[in-house]
Scaffold this motif. Sequence first.
Motif, short mmCIF file in Angstrom:
data_model
loop_
_atom_site.label_atom_id
_atom_site.label_comp_id
_atom_site.label_asym_id
_atom_site.label_seq_id
_atom_site.Cartn_x
_atom_site.Cartn_y
_atom_site.Cartn_z
N ALA A 178 0.90 -0.93 -0.01
CA ALA A 178 0.34 -0.06 -0.42
C ALA A 178 0.89 1.28 0.25
O ALA A 178 0.61 2.46 -0.72
CB ALA A 178 -1.38 0.15 1.24
N GLU A 182 0.86 4.10 -2.87
CA GLU A 182 0.44 5.25 -2.68
C GLU A 182 1.51 6.52 -2.77
O GLU A 182 0.84 7.57 -3.02
CB GLU A 182 0.13 5.72 -0.87
CG GLU A 182 -1.09 5.19 -0.64
CD GLU A 182 -1.86 5.42 0.96
OE1 GLU A 182 -0.70 5.15 1.38
OE2 GLU A 182 -2.87 5.83 1.54
N ASP A 187 -4.69 6.04 -5.12
CA ASP A 187 -5.25 5.28 -4.08
C ASP A 187 -5.11 3.91 -3.45
O ASP A 187 -5.98 2.86 -4.36
CB ASP A 187 -6.85 5.46 -4.34
CG ASP A 187 -7.48 5.74 -2.56
OD1 ASP A 187 -7.15 5.10 -2.38
OD2 ASP A 187 -8.90 6.05 -2.60
N ASN A 189 -6.36 2.42 -0.89
CA ASN A 189 -8.14 2.21 -0.10
C ASN A 189 -8.45 0.64 0.43
O ASN A 189 -9.10 -0.24 0.80
CB ASN A 189 -9.18 3.44 0.33
CG ASN A 189 -9.94 3.13 0.76
OD1 ASN A 189 -10.00 3.02 2.10
ND2 ASN A 189 -11.15 3.17 0.58
N ARG B 181 -17.01 10.33 2.91
CA ARG B 181 -15.19 9.02 3.09
C ARG B 181 -14.87 9.00 3.76
O ARG B 181 -14.29 10.66 4.65
CB ARG B 181 -14.48 8.59 1.58
CG ARG B 181 -14.04 7.94 1.94
CD ARG B 181 -12.84 7.72 0.85
NE ARG B 181 -12.23 6.56 0.68
CZ ARG B 181 -10.98 6.55 -0.63
NH1 ARG B 181 -11.42 7.42 -1.74
NH2 ARG B 181 -9.83 6.22 -0.31
N ASN B 188 0.74 4.03 6.90
CA ASN B 188 1.40 4.19 5.74
C ASN B 188 0.86 5.89 6.38
O ASN B 188 1.25 6.53 4.78
CB ASN B 188 1.17 3.99 5.23
CG ASN B 188 1.52 2.40 4.92
OD1 ASN B 188 3.24 2.49 5.16
ND2 ASN B 188 1.57 1.09 3.96
N ARG B 209 -2.38 11.19 4.67
CA ARG B 209 -2.67 10.67 3.59
C ARG B 209 -4.86 11.80 3.39
O ARG B 209 -4.65 11.88 2.22
CB ARG B 209 -3.68 9.41 4.39
CG ARG B 209 -4.52 9.00 2.63
CD ARG B 209 -5.13 6.74 3.15
NE ARG B 209 -3.51 6.27 3.42
CZ ARG B 209 -3.47 5.51 4.04
NH1 ARG B 209 -4.88 5.21 4.95
NH2 ARG B 209 -2.40 4.73 4.24
#
Lengths: 548, 345
Positions: A178, A182, A187, A189, B181, B188, B209
Amino acid sequence: MTSSEPAELGATRRLLRATNIRIVAQTFFLSVFLLGLWATWTTRLGGYPVSRFLEIDLLVGVSTALATGRLYRHLAWGLSLLAITLLFGRAFCNWICPFGTLHQFAAWIFNILPLKLRRRSNRYRPLYALKYGLLAGLLILAGFGALQIGLLDPICLLSRSVSASLAPASDMGVDALAGSIEQAGVDANWTNAIRFAPNTERRVFVGSFWIGALLVVLLGMNLVIPRFFCRVLCPLGALLGFLSRFSLFRINRDVKECTDCDACLTRCEGAAEPQSVLRSAECFACMNCIDDCPEDALSYTFLGQDMKQVFTSTDLGRRKLVFSGLFGLLTFPFLKTHGLGTDSNYSPRMIRPPGSVEEGEFLSRCIKCDQCINVCPTNVLQPATTAEGGFEALWTPVMNFNIGHCQLKCNLCGEVCPTGAIRRITVAEKLGKGPHKDAGPIRLGTAFYDLGRCLPHAMEIPCVVCEEVCPVAPKAIRTVDEEIKDVFGKIVVLNKPFIVPDLCIGCGICQNECPVTDAPAVYVTAVGETRSRARGLLLEDRGRAYGS
Amino acid sequence: MRSDPAESIQSYVKAPLSRRAFVGRIAGALGIGSGATYMATAPEDSPLGIRDPTGSRRRRTDPPLRLADFSVPVPAAISPVAIGRDGEPDTRLRKALDGLGGLRHFVAPGEIVLVKPNVAFDRAAILGATTGPEILASIIRMLLVDCRAQEVRVADNPIESPADCFHKSGVRQAVERAGGRVYLPDSNAFRVVETPGAALIGAWPVFHRPLTNVDKVIGVAPAKDHNLCGASIGIKNWYGLLGGQRNRFHQNIHEIVSDLALLMRPTLSIVDGSRVLMRGGPTGGDLGDVRGTDCVVAGVDPVAIDAWCHRHLLDRTSPLPEYLRRAEEKGSGRAELAGRVKEVS
């Protein structure tokens, strides 16, 4: 597969033969098992029976019933495994057991022997009776109230290994993946779906190396003896093997058809000697021998059995049985006399999750499956080392408040515990609200200050994160406020914290948030826990005694 | 059948090292040897050189990251703080925003907006320790429907389990139903952010993020009692963006809170007065400590908002908390309220 399948056998029938169906079943049950562990997470639980494999595990039911005289909650599901075994023999081992599937897979990967040696590696050996001795010893221990089946029971062992070693390893990999996704500005997610613990800092597990190493060594033993664990060690397999003497179906050899070619030994998973007198207690009903028999001399049958061609006993002679009995009898005092089990020399870090029963009974219930540790949303639950409760309590759940804290409104550990070592409690019962007002809240331990390390107490520096985060109302951490001139001549207000033990529930958030991180200035120890009368602290709850 | 061992040794012929193998080995040894010597001894800036005489080459210097100034200027005629009173919380919010000239003045169509609630603890919304789900749903709907924002993000880094805090407070469900959202932190999610002028967080890991590519930021906070800080209102809400060992900040709480006003210059700050935690903060837990009021506060001056809430929501007659004075000094706003607050009812 040997090449001598009769030509008239249709393609569909070949496709639908028992071994293929078995592989589908094994894949299905392994997937369901892993799915259960994946769903053992605060946002995914949703009432699913995530501990069902442990509840089906007959050894869990039998041994906890021996240890406690009772059968907890869903453990009657073990009857389904009893029924399967009484019908089909040890079929569980090669059709359902996820650990068995892993071993079969490992043995298949490691299968590098030439045909002759491979057949020899699938012959029965006296060593394989060891598991019956282990089972006898473990059941005797359980009868005395010391439950140790979790060390080797395949479902407990695999559940623990995934929770404490494989799942964090997998999450670590997903984190790295991940991270690089990123980095590329995309994304990431969706990676939350393939994490065991999404939306949280990376989890840690005390002793994960040893839990993982045991798994790897056991799987690696397939290099030496195929299905070493299943044949030599597995106590559940031993129990099912013992029961299989009553089972209706078994592999049967038609002596008149048999040419003694030994092809049936090529892939015999259980080393059950299908080429001669079948050891039905060893047979996993994997059906490989039927596949491999060029003469159709082998069948899986009920009515057509030749009773001269079966040995239903477990090869555990009287001598060995007495020896394993002695092993169990001696291990009990060895386990129990370490001194950490007493109410005066217990470890201050022996802090059990909320809803846990009193320590002695806890140890007669906990199967070290570590489902509670897996579900814990704050990572506070950790596998115990031998430091907290000796070897007996190894890998049972203890709370480590340097890692996390016990969240006020969380009762998930008791929700997933299959054996009632952690009772299923409501949040109201945990907090002593509503109908549980008289009983008061469940206390895990009591917080104390190390005044020499506390910033306001010892160093004239303001702090009181502990007071801020204390979640009980009214707060169990109060302060004495003082205005002083510090060593640099500046006027500072110090809120010097102290504990109101009558209100403290031992949730450990103060310890977790203390900025003196290595050895926190406020820390929780086990004394004062409500599950034990003998490990209490206060004579009375002053708040209640004074009627406030 | 066995041959005589002495005889077989006599007839044994060894395999000599060939010229080709000899040359190959010499070349290999020279190649590996000279390559390793080059890497180990070449000057520090040469390609593939790994020499590190001081042990400091390993330290990586990431390019500094700074948060943008998300504020939007308002005409001089508009007062920087607006209070919406009476009616449903949704109506109050709309009134307060209308007092500032309407939400559409601040958010343009197609923009990405971060809404930052306070979801620090695993508490029921009625206990006043966290931002209520209703006002979040309202602001998200306004952003998506009235302002035609492209995406509304909702993020916080709670003290307790993020998943639990968002789920059990009902915030996650409310946000997702309204079309927003939720962003939750994991290993991370943090980046080191530089804040010039900040005393304690000049460079500190921030939950970055949800801030990536964001155009506007709106804080939605409850008003709470706070033993050490005096009050936890709009500015303290940005604490939930910090990562790292943030429990050290309580040694100088007023400095860190005033730093937060430097770290984040939001588009709008909103304080929901529906449930004010009067005592036992910031965790609360007792309904008796919660007071309901009929107002929602919105504004573009975070300092003035906190000052107004301190006086009128928390009912404090004591002098303003020290952090507001320091935030004024750092240029994040003015605590002066006279003529700067508009009440809409």
